[in-house]
Design an enzyme around this catalytic site. Structure first.
Site, PDB file in Angstrom:
ATOM      1  N   GLY A  65       5.764 109.602  85.130  1.00 21.93           N
ATOM      2  CA  GLY A  65       5.298 108.966  86.365  1.00 21.93           C
ATOM      3  C   GLY A  65       6.368 108.759  87.415  1.00 21.93           C
ATOM      4  O   GLY A  65       6.126 108.056  88.401  1.00 21.93           O
ATOM      5  N   SER A  83       8.148 109.243  90.652  1.00 23.55           N
ATOM      6  CA  SER A  83       7.747 109.883  91.915  1.00 23.55           C
ATOM      7  C   SER A  83       8.887 109.943  92.926  1.00 23.55           C
ATOM      8  O   SER A  83       8.834 110.717  93.866  1.00 23.55           O
ATOM      9  CB  SER A  83       6.550 109.149  92.529  1.00 23.55           C
ATOM     10  N   HIS A 112      15.905 104.458  89.516  1.00 21.29           N
ATOM     11  CA  HIS A 112      15.442 103.103  89.856  1.00 21.29           C
ATOM     12  C   HIS A 112      14.797 102.466  88.647  1.00 21.29           C
ATOM     13  O   HIS A 112      14.181 103.142  87.828  1.00 21.29           O
ATOM     14  CB  HIS A 112      14.473 103.120  91.037  1.00 21.29           C
TER      15      HIS A 112
END
Ligand code: DGP
Length: 113
Positions: free
Chosen positions: A92, A94, A99
């Protein structure tokens, strides 16, 4: 990197609701929060993901975790928070700048989706 949205936030070129800054890290509120507390913690240095980190990043990765715990305490969620990094499209990710999501303020389910 001029075309990296998180590099732009780290440099001040793009606005974000910043909650903490250190010489190496920036923490800011996620644009699309998934919990009452949803903070992103990034290194100023551009690194694509955890998978791209090297031995020289060991201290930086430790600082991210310690800063997350400090912010969780400041925001009153130290009794129940989650620190997550999505690594790769299959997980997931993106935005291709390392981060960590600091999530809190609601019940967290396990296993995660
Ligand atoms: P991930 O899916 O793990 O790569 O998470 C990327 C997160 O980044 C997602 O929760 C939304 C957030 N995000 C993307 N663009 C921006 C932005 O311009 N500003 C802020 N504050 N958050 C952003």
């Amino acid at each position: 990197m001029a075309d990296c949205v998180f590099c732009r936030i780290a440099s001040g070129d793009l606005k974000a609701r910043i909650v903490r800054e250190t010489p190496e890290l920036v923490a800011f509120m996620d644009l699309n929060p998934q919990a009452p507390t949803h903070i992103l913690i990034i290194p100023r240095k551009h690194t694509a993901s955890l998978a791209a980190c090297k031995a020289e990043d060991e201290a930086l990765l430790g600082k991210i975790q310690l800063l997350a715990a400090e912010i969780a305490a400041e925001l009153g969620v130290s009794g129940g928070f989650r620190l997550v990094t999505n690594c790769g499209r299959g997980a997931g990710q993106s935005v291709d700048h390392l981060h960590y999501h600091l999530l809190g303020g609601r019940r967290m389910n396990w296993p995660p989706g």
